[in-house]
Structure formats: structure tokens, C-alpha cells
Design a protein around this motif. Structure first.
Motif, mmCIF file in Angstrom:
data_model
loop_
_atom_site.group_PDB
_atom_site.id
_atom_site.type_symbol
_atom_site.label_atom_id
_atom_site.label_comp_id
_atom_site.label_asym_id
_atom_site.label_seq_id
_atom_site.Cartn_x
_atom_site.Cartn_y
_atom_site.Cartn_z
ATOM 1 N N HIS A 16 0.762 -1.066 0.135
ATOM 2 C CA HIS A 16 -0.009 -0.037 -0.400
ATOM 3 C C HIS A 16 1.370 1.713 -0.095
ATOM 4 C CE1 HIS A 16 -3.816 1.968 1.997
ATOM 5 N NE2 HIS A 16 -3.229 2.848 0.809
ATOM 6 N N SER A 115 -11.202 1.116 1.246
ATOM 7 C CA SER A 115 -11.206 1.832 2.340
ATOM 8 C C SER A 115 -12.051 3.121 1.989
ATOM 9 C CB SER A 115 -9.449 2.740 1.736
ATOM 10 O OG SER A 115 -9.401 3.284 0.949
ATOM 11 N N ALA A 165 -8.613 -2.004 3.596
ATOM 12 C CA ALA A 165 -7.437 -0.834 4.219
ATOM 13 C C ALA A 165 -8.039 -0.101 5.461
ATOM 14 C CB ALA A 165 -6.567 -0.484 3.280
ATOM 15 N N HIS A 166 -6.817 0.128 5.885
ATOM 16 C CA HIS A 166 -6.793 1.140 7.157
ATOM 17 C C HIS A 166 -7.683 1.419 8.140
ATOM 18 C CE1 HIS A 166 -8.560 4.034 4.835
ATOM 19 N NE2 HIS A 166 -7.628 4.684 4.079
ATOM 20 N N TYR A 169 -9.800 4.215 10.434
ATOM 21 C CA TYR A 169 -9.261 6.081 10.240
ATOM 22 C C TYR A 169 -9.150 6.339 10.796
ATOM 23 C CZ TYR A 169 -8.572 8.844 6.693
ATOM 24 O OH TYR A 169 -7.809 10.655 5.303
ATOM 25 N N GLU A 206 -5.697 -5.514 6.459
ATOM 26 C CA GLU A 206 -4.913 -4.812 5.954
ATOM 27 C C GLU A 206 -4.905 -4.078 7.690
ATOM 28 O OE1 GLU A 206 -2.622 -0.962 3.282
ATOM 29 O OE2 GLU A 206 -4.536 -0.908 4.608
ATOM 30 N N ASN A 208 -2.099 -1.016 8.820
ATOM 31 C CA ASN A 208 -1.809 -0.102 8.160
ATOM 32 C C ASN A 208 -0.378 0.287 9.526
ATOM 33 O OD1 ASN A 208 -1.894 2.528 7.728
ATOM 34 N ND2 ASN A 208 -3.112 1.658 5.866
ATOM 35 N N SER A 210 0.385 4.075 8.688
ATOM 36 C CA SER A 210 1.019 5.124 8.605
ATOM 37 C C SER A 210 0.745 5.873 9.708
ATOM 38 C CB SER A 210 -0.928 5.708 7.461
ATOM 39 O OG SER A 210 -1.224 5.707 8.102
ATOM 40 N N GLY A 240 0.443 -2.986 4.760
ATOM 41 C CA GLY A 240 0.757 -1.663 3.626
ATOM 42 C C GLY A 240 1.319 -0.713 4.955
ATOM 43 N N ASP A 242 0.909 2.761 3.920
ATOM 44 C CA ASP A 242 -0.076 3.903 3.008
ATOM 45 C C ASP A 242 1.177 5.350 3.307
ATOM 46 O OD1 ASP A 242 -1.549 5.419 2.373
ATOM 47 O OD2 ASP A 242 -2.930 4.888 4.627
#
Length: 281
Positions: A16, A115, A165-166, A169, A206, A208, A210, A240, A242
């Protein structure tokens, strides 16, 4: 899991990553390659943003995706020492599911990441990163949160994606930037629904990294949610960063691997030609 092989030893993959073809990154593909090579990362996947809304022009969206993929392919022609794959981070597909599927079908992506970065809130597009959760009253904050989680549920249950993903978030902003101290458990029912859906559909979760080292120093999803996914039978994970800047590629991965090993997880996966390939951790 079929047609897979297991890469052993110290194999490292970051699937990612954003390049200059994302609206929020200026990182050239050549710089991604150089950073991965320097850090000893064996495989990366460039997954530039494709956020979709109901009033988007399908022809313009699909032409843009074609140009992005062609640009990346041209940039990686001489990148021989790191395998560079091409994917897409699909967002907002709950608003335009037919267009989301058209995007998926339009290119031979290695991975499709699903996402949510924003929602339609009270009739307007509202980016999560730009929504002022500090000024919002509790009712507005919870209304936005509900809409956000509903969008993630839709992706998990309906969209043609390989990776979710994420997750959480949104807490990067509610609890990180604005310090509202929201307990994720108020959305536990939907989170469990998301986990059930992706486990049943074979979609990877995922982890993540980040936010590592930022104002919200946590994985997405947080450790306790990773543990909940495992408790519910989830075993399919991707890693990932990100990364939108090359120095962030692969950040925080070793801590994640250590935690997963402690929880009895022996492998991660990356996707190539939309097929999961496991590798030992």
C-alpha cells in the motif's frame, strides 16, 4: 487459498504505497524503487487513490485510471531489483458501485484495496481528514461515524476488493487530532459484521502503519482490533505503510510481525494478479 507459494526467510512486502499519481503525493515511482531497494524490501505495490462519487463521469474516471497504470508501467521498466506491482485504492464505491466495478475490470490490477476516506454527510461530500470533529457536537460526530462505518460495511460485504484497508482510519482524527477519546466499542457490532464479511469472502485485513510515530501513534486497525479479528477466525493479513513519501515505506513492520507471531500467526500475504501469495514471518 489456491495457486500460491510461500516466500520464506526475510521476505518483505509493502503493498500500500502512493506515488505522484495520487492527489496527495508527489513521490516519483523511481524514488519509491530507490527507497525500497535501500531498505531491503523485496516487493512493493503502488496503489494510487481512486475515490468515487455518484456524479463522477465514468469515461473520465476510466481514462484517468488507464493513464495512471500506463505511466507507472513505463516508470518501472528498468526497476529490476525490487518487484513493483500495480494496484488501486478504491474509495467511495458505496456511492457508485457500478463505477467501482468498472474501475476494477478496466485494468489488470495486482491488488484492489477498499477503503473509506470520506462520505456524503448531510448532502455534501465530507472528507474525514478535513471534517472538524473538534467543533462538531456529539450528535454530528456520531452521525458522521455511523455513515463512515456503514460505508466500510458496504465495502466488506459488497465490493470486489482483495484487501480492506486502514479500518478505524476515522479514529486518527476523532481521537488523534481532535482528542475526543471515543471508545471504538460503540461501533463493535459493525466492526464484528465487517470482520465476519471479510473472513467469509476471503478478503485480507490490512494492518496499516501510516500513523506510527504520529499524533495518533497506533496501527489501523488498533492492536486490540487485530486481536479481535484473530479471535473471530481471521488469518489473512497484509502489511501496508500507506506511504505518501518514500521514507515512510515499510515503517513499523517489524513490530507488527512480532505481535502477529505472538498471536500464533505465521504468515502474511501479498497479492499478484489478484491472487494471495503467502510469505513467512
Amino acid at each position: 487459498m489456491k495457486d500460491t507459494y510461500c516466500a520464506g526467510g526475510n521476505f518483505r512486502a509493502d503493498i500500500h504505497i502512493h506515488s505522484e499519481y495520487s492527489h496527495d503525493s508527489t513521490c516519483p515511482v523511481s524514488e519509491i524503487y530507490g527507497a525500497a531497494l535501500e531498505k531491503g524490501i523485496d516487493l512493493v505495490c503502488i496503489t494510487d487513490h481512486c475515490d468515487l462519487y455518484a456524479n463522477d463521469d465514468p469515461q473520465k474516471v476510466l481514462e484517468s485510471r488507464k493513464q495512471i497504470v500506463e505511466g507507472i508501467r513505463k516508470s518501472i521498466e528498468n526497476c529490476k531489483d525490487v518487484e513493483i506491482l500495480i494496484g488501486v485504492e478504491l474509495g467511495g464505491g458505496f456511492i457508485a458501485p457500478a463505477l467501482a466495478q468498472a474501475v476494477v475490470d478496466s485494468q489488470n490490477y495486482d491488488v484492489v484495496i477498499g477503503s473509506v476516506h470520506g462520505i456524503m454527510f448531510r448532502g455534501e461530500r465530507k472528507s474525514t481528514s478535513k471534517f472538524d470533529f473538534g467543533a462538531a457536537d456529539e450528535a454530528a460526530m456520531l452521525e458522521y461515524l455511523d455513515g463512515y462505518m456503514d460505508a466500510v460495511v458496504f465495502i466488506a460485504e459488497k465490493l470486489d476488493v482483495d484487501v480492506l484497508a486502514h479500518l478505524t482510519y476515522i479514529l486518527r482524527y476523532i481521537n488523534g487530532k481532535y482528542k475526543r477519546n471515543l471508545d471504538w466499542r460503540i461501533q463493535e457490532e459493525k466492526i464484528r459484521r465487517i470482520f465476519r464479511a471479510i473472513i467469509e469472502r476471503g478478503i485480507a485485513l490490512e494492518i496499516n502503519t501510516s500513523c506510527v510515530g504520529s499524533f495518533y501513534d497506533e496501527w489501523l486497525p488498533a492492536r486490540e482490533l487485530v486481536d479481535l479479528y484473530i479471535e473471530m477466525g481471521g488469518r489473512l493479513f497484509t502489511l501496508g505503510s500507506d506511504a505518501h513519501k518514500s521514507e515512510k515505506i515499510g515503517q513499523g513492520f517489524e513490530a507488527v510481525k512480532t505481535h502477529l507471531r505472538e498471536k500464533g500467526i505465521a504468515q502474511l500475504v501479498y497479492f499478484k494478479n489478484r491472487v494471495p501469495h503467502p510469505y513467512a514471518i
